[in-house]
Design an enzyme around this catalytic site. Structure first.
Site, PDB file in Angstrom:
ATOM      1  N   ARG A  40       0.816  -1.209   0.000  1.00 44.36           N
ATOM      2  CA  ARG A  40       0.000   0.000   0.000  1.00 44.36           C
ATOM      3  C   ARG A  40       0.853   1.264   0.000  1.00 44.36           C
ATOM      4  O   ARG A  40       0.539   2.250  -0.682  1.00 44.36           O
ATOM      5  CB  ARG A  40      -0.924  -0.019   1.219  1.00 44.36           C
ATOM      6  CG  ARG A  40      -1.898   1.149   1.236  1.00 44.36           C
ATOM      7  CD  ARG A  40      -2.779   1.116   2.461  1.00 44.36           C
ATOM      8  NE  ARG A  40      -3.664   2.260   2.464  1.00 44.36           N
ATOM      9  CZ  ARG A  40      -4.012   2.950   3.553  1.00 44.36           C
ATOM     10  NH1 ARG A  40      -3.557   2.580   4.727  1.00 44.36           N
ATOM     11  NH2 ARG A  40      -4.823   3.979   3.461  1.00 44.36           N
ATOM     12  N   HIS A  69       0.663   4.406  -2.612  1.00 42.77           N
ATOM     13  CA  HIS A  69       0.442   5.784  -2.181  1.00 42.77           C
ATOM     14  C   HIS A  69       1.616   6.687  -2.556  1.00 42.77           C
ATOM     15  O   HIS A  69       1.428   7.880  -2.771  1.00 42.77           O
ATOM     16  CB  HIS A  69       0.193   5.818  -0.671  1.00 42.77           C
ATOM     17  CG  HIS A  69      -1.206   5.442  -0.296  1.00 42.77           C
ATOM     18  ND1 HIS A  69      -1.950   6.131   0.641  1.00 42.77           N
ATOM     19  CD2 HIS A  69      -2.007   4.439  -0.740  1.00 42.77           C
ATOM     20  CE1 HIS A  69      -3.151   5.570   0.753  1.00 42.77           C
ATOM     21  NE2 HIS A  69      -3.200   4.539  -0.073  1.00 42.77           N
ATOM     22  N   ASN A 129      -3.200   9.134   4.159  1.00 43.77           N
ATOM     23  CA  ASN A 129      -2.053   8.335   4.590  1.00 43.77           C
ATOM     24  C   ASN A 129      -2.015   8.074   6.089  1.00 43.77           C
ATOM     25  O   ASN A 129      -1.087   7.427   6.591  1.00 43.77           O
ATOM     26  CB  ASN A 129      -0.750   9.021   4.168  1.00 43.77           C
ATOM     27  CG  ASN A 129      -0.577   9.058   2.660  1.00 43.77           C
ATOM     28  OD1 ASN A 129      -1.015   8.150   1.962  1.00 43.77           O
ATOM     29  ND2 ASN A 129       0.047  10.105   2.154  1.00 43.77           N
ATOM     30  N   HIS A 163      -5.963  -5.558  -3.417  1.00 38.06           N
ATOM     31  CA  HIS A 163      -6.884  -5.691  -2.291  1.00 38.06           C
ATOM     32  C   HIS A 163      -7.201  -7.144  -1.963  1.00 38.06           C
ATOM     33  O   HIS A 163      -8.059  -7.407  -1.126  1.00 38.06           O
ATOM     34  CB  HIS A 163      -8.182  -4.935  -2.579  1.00 38.06           C
ATOM     35  CG  HIS A 163      -8.074  -3.460  -2.372  1.00 38.06           C
ATOM     36  ND1 HIS A 163      -9.158  -2.611  -2.406  1.00 38.06           N
ATOM     37  CD2 HIS A 163      -7.000  -2.660  -2.124  1.00 38.06           C
ATOM     38  CE1 HIS A 163      -8.768  -1.369  -2.202  1.00 38.06           C
ATOM     39  NE2 HIS A 163      -7.456  -1.376  -2.025  1.00 38.06           N
TER      40      HIS A 163
END
Length: 360
Positions: free
Chosen positions: A73, A77, A105, A206
């Site tokens: 992740r 990001h 975040n 995911h």
């Protein structure tokens, strides 16, 4: 003689077609590489960098497999905001909060940032200050996938670390929230030259990790989202009895710690956790891609690897740009400081904390 000549031409034609097909397959397997990156960038300066990272992560994941999703992740990001320059790893400065402190975040796991700094230290002990934090993050994201059962793919290296972090507004603008529908996601990725196939494949990340209640309870309260399976919704209500419950649940109910294609099976059964997940199956433009990955894991793995390599080259710094940080959380002392005043101005102008990006 004419027949022999025709036969020879036909064989030659077949050979040419085979070569073209092989070249096409090779090109499909390895997306073009941005100038300054290389498959063998550290062959001389740190030939064991990938082994060092993987060996360390094996030990980390034995203690906490959830960190695999957390590291993956962070890579997402980082790349989606300002490019894959390690900017999300930087702590805030005296003049204001950093990209790490922007609302999307805030649910990034502190343990994952600590893990990256530990990897940085291990690599530096072996090779000195030769490997960038952004390259270590790209390798760690790949290993998080591979060590969780997903595809093992090559990562082009040679990134440099950025000298500044993105503003709060830039972070909010470039990380689509979990409430995004397919149209918003397609538009957001198109701005990064990523297409619908990339979108659906990358969303497959995911298949591991967790989601926080506030990221999906709008689909439960006050009224249930009709695109959500009723039994699935009732189970989620037990985990999140109120819209603001501080709790988490798995993103993939079938195999939450295994990187596989079950995420897409979830979507076909109306068991996607976020709107940004489920709408990929609801929307006719992406539905067939979801179905193809649900029935063919190999196809998903191949495309996920291609899309990750493609995403991992977004706005990279190379050559003499940026720096190679000694500590992933802060700029090198000798670096030319770039003012962070813009972040302070943005924070003063934007007091809205809404818009959490997909949490996993």
């Amino acid at each position: 003689m004419a027949s022999s000549s025709s036969s020879s031409l036909w064989v030659l034609y077949l050979l040419v077609c085979c070569v073209c097909l092989l070249k096409g397959t090779e090109a499909q397997g390895n997306p073009p590489i941005v100038g300054g990156l290389s498959w063998t960038f550290y062959a001389q300066s740190c030939p064991n960098v990938e082994k060092i990272v993987r060996d360390e992560l094996r030990k980390v994941f034995q203690r906490d497999i959830g960190l695999a999703a957390a590291l993956l992740r962070i890579h997402f990001h980082d790349c989606f905001v300002q490019g894959c320059d390690g900017s999300v790893l930087l702590d805030g400065s005296a003049s204001g909060p950093g990209e790490k402190e922007a609302p999307p975040n805030l649910t990034l796991r502190p343990e994952a940032f600590n893990t990256l700094n530990n990897l940085r230290a291990a690599v530096q002990r072996a090779c000195g200050q030769t490997v960038s934090c952004s390259d270590i993050l790209a390798i760690a994201a790949r290993d998080s996938v591979a060590l969780s059962g997903g595809p093992d793919y090559r990562v082009p290296l040679g990134r440099r670390d950025g000298l500044t972090f993105a503003t709060r507004n830039a972070t909010l603008a470039n990380l689509p929230p979990p409430s995004s529908n397919a149209s918003a996601l397609i538009a957001a990725l198109a701005r990064l030259n990523l297409d619908r196939t990339d979108l659906v494949a990358l969303s497959g990340g995911h298949t591991i990790g967790i989601g926080h209640c506030p990221s999906f309870t709008p689909r439960l309260y006050p009224n249930q989202d009709p695109s959500m399976d009723k039994t699935f919704a009732n189970n989620l209500k037990r985990t999140c009895p109120a819209a603001n419950t501080d709790n988490t649940t798995v993103l993939d109910i079938r195999s939450p710690n295994l990187f596989d294609n079950k995420y897409y099976v979830d979507l076909m059964n109306r068991q996607g956790l976020f709107t940004s997940d489920q709408d990929l199956y609801t929307d006719s433009r992406t539905r067939s891609i979801v179905t193809s990955y649900a029935i063919n894991q190999t196809l998903f793995f191949e495309q996920f690897a291609r899309s990750m390599v493609k995403m991992g080259q977004l706005s990279v710094l190379t050559g003499g740009q940026g720096e190679i940080r000694a500590n992933c959380s802060r700029r090198n002392a000798a670096s030319v400081a770039v003012t962070d005043l813009e972040s302070v101005v943005d924070d003063a102008q934007d007091g809205d904390d809404a818009g959490f990006a997909a949490s996993y």
